[in-house]
Design a protein around this motif. Structure first.
Motif, PDB file in Angstrom:
ATOM      1  N   LYS A 149       0.811  -1.215   0.000  1.00  0.00           N
ATOM      2  CA  LYS A 149       0.000   0.000   0.000  1.00  0.00           C
ATOM      3  C   LYS A 149       0.853   1.276   0.000  1.00  0.00           C
ATOM      4  CE  LYS A 149      -4.051  -2.033   2.267  1.00  0.00           C
ATOM      5  NZ  LYS A 149      -5.009  -1.924   3.404  1.00  0.00           N
ATOM      6  N   ALA A 150       2.114   1.149  -0.283  1.00  0.00           N
ATOM      7  CA  ALA A 150       2.985   2.334  -0.352  1.00  0.00           C
ATOM      8  C   ALA A 150       2.481   3.279  -1.446  1.00  0.00           C
ATOM      9  CB  ALA A 150       4.421   1.922  -0.638  1.00  0.00           C
ATOM     10  N   LYS A 151       2.589   4.577  -1.197  1.00  0.00           N
ATOM     11  CA  LYS A 151       2.087   5.583  -2.132  1.00  0.00           C
ATOM     12  C   LYS A 151       3.249   6.313  -2.800  1.00  0.00           C
ATOM     13  CE  LYS A 151      -2.074   6.423   0.637  1.00  0.00           C
ATOM     14  NZ  LYS A 151      -2.860   7.439   1.382  1.00  0.00           N
ATOM     15  N   PRO A 152       3.048   6.757  -4.042  1.00  0.00           N
ATOM     16  CA  PRO A 152       4.114   7.507  -4.709  1.00  0.00           C
ATOM     17  C   PRO A 152       4.304   8.884  -4.096  1.00  0.00           C
ATOM     18  CG  PRO A 152       2.125   7.472  -6.065  1.00  0.00           C
ATOM     19  CD  PRO A 152       1.873   6.551  -4.910  1.00  0.00           C
ATOM     20  N   ILE A 153       5.548   9.328  -4.035  1.00  0.00           N
ATOM     21  CA  ILE A 153       5.873  10.673  -3.566  1.00  0.00           C
ATOM     22  C   ILE A 153       5.978  11.575  -4.788  1.00  0.00           C
ATOM     23  CG2 ILE A 153       7.568  12.096  -2.334  1.00  0.00           C
ATOM     24  CD1 ILE A 153       8.444   9.552  -0.873  1.00  0.00           C
ATOM     25  N   ARG A 154       5.210  12.641  -4.805  1.00  0.00           N
ATOM     26  CA  ARG A 154       5.174  13.507  -5.993  1.00  0.00           C
ATOM     27  C   ARG A 154       6.337  14.479  -6.034  1.00  0.00           C
ATOM     28  NH1 ARG A 154       2.747  10.344  -9.129  1.00  0.00           N
ATOM     29  NH2 ARG A 154       0.557   9.928  -8.671  1.00  0.00           N
ATOM     30  N   HIS A 155       6.854  14.893  -4.866  1.00  0.00           N
ATOM     31  CA  HIS A 155       7.902  15.894  -4.876  1.00  0.00           C
ATOM     32  C   HIS A 155       8.844  15.757  -3.687  1.00  0.00           C
ATOM     33  CE1 HIS A 155       9.879  19.844  -4.699  1.00  0.00           C
ATOM     34  NE2 HIS A 155       9.712  19.829  -5.997  1.00  0.00           N
ATOM     35  N   LEU A 156      10.136  15.962  -3.947  1.00  0.00           N
ATOM     36  CA  LEU A 156      11.161  15.973  -2.910  1.00  0.00           C
ATOM     37  C   LEU A 156      12.112  17.135  -3.189  1.00  0.00           C
ATOM     38  CD1 LEU A 156      12.179  12.192  -2.771  1.00  0.00           C
ATOM     39  CD2 LEU A 156      10.980  13.431  -0.966  1.00  0.00           C
ATOM     40  N   SER A 157      12.744  17.636  -2.141  1.00  0.00           N
ATOM     41  CA  SER A 157      13.822  18.594  -2.332  1.00  0.00           C
ATOM     42  C   SER A 157      15.100  17.822  -2.628  1.00  0.00           C
ATOM     43  CB  SER A 157      14.003  19.455  -1.077  1.00  0.00           C
ATOM     44  OG  SER A 157      14.545  18.672  -0.029  1.00  0.00           O
ATOM     45  N   PHE A 158      16.124  18.509  -3.136  1.00  0.00           N
ATOM     46  CA  PHE A 158      17.403  17.861  -3.384  1.00  0.00           C
ATOM     47  C   PHE A 158      17.967  17.279  -2.091  1.00  0.00           C
ATOM     48  CE2 PHE A 158      18.044  20.891  -7.140  1.00  0.00           C
ATOM     49  CZ  PHE A 158      17.620  19.931  -8.046  1.00  0.00           C
ATOM     50  N   GLU A 159      17.841  18.024  -0.983  1.00  0.00           N
ATOM     51  CA  GLU A 159      18.362  17.556   0.293  1.00  0.00           C
ATOM     52  C   GLU A 159      17.658  16.278   0.741  1.00  0.00           C
ATOM     53  OE1 GLU A 159      19.043  21.956   0.049  1.00  0.00           O
ATOM     54  OE2 GLU A 159      17.371  20.622  -0.351  1.00  0.00           O
ATOM     55  N   GLU A 160      16.341  16.236   0.561  1.00  0.00           N
ATOM     56  CA  GLU A 160      15.583  15.048   0.949  1.00  0.00           C
ATOM     57  C   GLU A 160      15.954  13.859   0.069  1.00  0.00           C
ATOM     58  OE1 GLU A 160      11.663  17.525   2.516  1.00  0.00           O
ATOM     59  OE2 GLU A 160      11.764  16.769   0.459  1.00  0.00           O
ATOM     60  N   ALA A 161      16.111  14.104  -1.228  1.00  0.00           N
ATOM     61  CA  ALA A 161      16.488  13.026  -2.144  1.00  0.00           C
ATOM     62  C   ALA A 161      17.876  12.499  -1.819  1.00  0.00           C
ATOM     63  CB  ALA A 161      16.437  13.527  -3.579  1.00  0.00           C
ATOM     64  N   ASP A 162      18.791  13.405  -1.475  1.00  0.00           N
ATOM     65  CA  ASP A 162      20.145  13.004  -1.125  1.00  0.00           C
ATOM     66  C   ASP A 162      20.130  12.109   0.111  1.00  0.00           C
ATOM     67  OD1 ASP A 162      23.120  13.526  -1.640  1.00  0.00           O
ATOM     68  OD2 ASP A 162      22.923  14.004   0.483  1.00  0.00           O
TER      69      ASP A 162
END
Length: 341
Positions: free
Chosen positions: A163-176
């Motif tokens: 049931k995991a949901k897609p994440i629509r947006h992340l910051s560069f810091e969060e993605a890192d």
């Protein structure tokens, strides 16, 4: 026609001979050094490149193969090489922009690079994502799209959490940070080249899959939108088989006054540790007598060899697993420590 495939076939035969020669050398010496391993791994990328080159030519596309080893310049930390951002920023526009101006399609390799002396290197398993962002930044691209088998980054591993949901947006810091925490959809440090863009010159990153609409998936950029008033969970990341080791010099360099000399001591203790060990560590920290490093277990053999060669004593714990909860605390301006907290 035979003429179209003649050059790719010659290239494939050339790669075949080079692989045979490398294999013969390993058989004779009975040792596979990191330098030789990188040369072997790079042959797979080159082989795939020329297969795709032939397929694209067959479709009538004007394709030019650019050797990544001449564009993605790295240091000589074989199997975990660190990109030289300044050299890459100089090389890539010189090589790629004139070809793009002719309206041709460029095909290059991910994962591999080269030193200024011409030695073949690799930047770590699954680091083709990093190759993409390095090239995108050097070309001042508006967007880098990374195609995956899943439509973006999810709040948890879809194979473990249906049931995991897609994440629509992340910051560069969060993605890192999420890449460092074991999210398989992102190579760790993939967003690092894009972090220092200015507002007037920035490149967005999109992670998506061919089966969905091109504008969907997860977008990664400088901002996360409106600031969050209270902490908001983003995702769960699971990293399994983490190796934890305690490292100290054979002759302890610890200063007498810890409070005043801690930074100096840490520098002395870590100055011989390979850069990749600290740059790609899951965590590392210093106590009064040693440095603790947590890293992915598949890097164990190389790290142990490098540390022992540098004169370090190593104590290893049993493998661990870590479950990380990533929380958006404020906005895209937050630093990595805020995300970890």
């Amino acid at each position: 026609s035979v003429g179209v495939y003649e050059r790719p076939i010659q290239n494939l035969h050339g790669i075949e001979k080079e692989v045979a020669s490398l294999g013969e050398g390993v058989t004779i010496t009975r040792e596979l050094s990191p330098r030789t391993l990188d040369q072997c791994l790079a042959k797979g990328e080159q082989f795939a490149t020329y297969l795709i080159f032939a397929a694209l030519q067959d479709k009538g596309l004007k394709v030019v193969v650019c050797d990544a080893r001449k564009m993605v310049i790295t240091n000589a930390n074989f199997t975990s090489a660190i990109p030289d951002m300044q050299s890459i920023a100089e090389k890539i526009p010189q090589i790629i922009l004139p070809i793009l101006a002719e309206g041709k399609v460029i095909l290059t390799q991910g994962f591999i690079g080269g030193t200024v002396e011409g030695e073949t290197t690799t930047m770590g398993s699954e680091s083709s994502d990093l190759s993409a962002t390095l090239i995108g930044k050097a070309l001042h691209a508006k967007e880098v799209v990374i195609w995956k088998s899943v439509p973006g980054i999810f709040t948890a591993d879809p194979e473990l959490v249906p049931k995991a949901k897609p994440i629509r947006h992340l910051s560069f810091e969060e993605a890192d940070e999420i890449g460092r925490r074991g999210v398989r959809a992102l190579f760790q440090n993939v967003a690092r080249p894009l972090l220092d863009h200015t507002l007037d010159d920035h490149t967005d990153l999109r992670v998506t899959a061919p089966a969905i609409k091109p504008l969907r998936g997860t977008t990664i950029s400088r901002t996360t939108g409106n600031p969050v008033r209270s902490p908001k969970p983003i995702a769960l990341a699971l990293e399994q088989n983490i190796a934890t080791i305690y490292v100290r010099k054979a002759q302890n360099l610890r200063p007498k006054r810890k409070a005043d000399k801690q930074k100096e001591w840490l520098h002395k203790q870590s100055e011989g540790i390979p850069a990749f060990a600290l740059n790609r560590a899951f965590y590392y920290w210093a106590s009064d007598s040693e440095i603790t490093i947590c890293f992915r277990r598949d890097e164990r053999r190389q790290l142990f060899r490098a540390l022992k060669d540098a004169g370090y004593e190593i104590t290893e714990e049993r493998p661990l697993a870590a479950l990380s909860l990533l929380v958006r605390t404020r906005d895209a301006a937050q630093n990595l420590s805020a995300i970890r907290e």
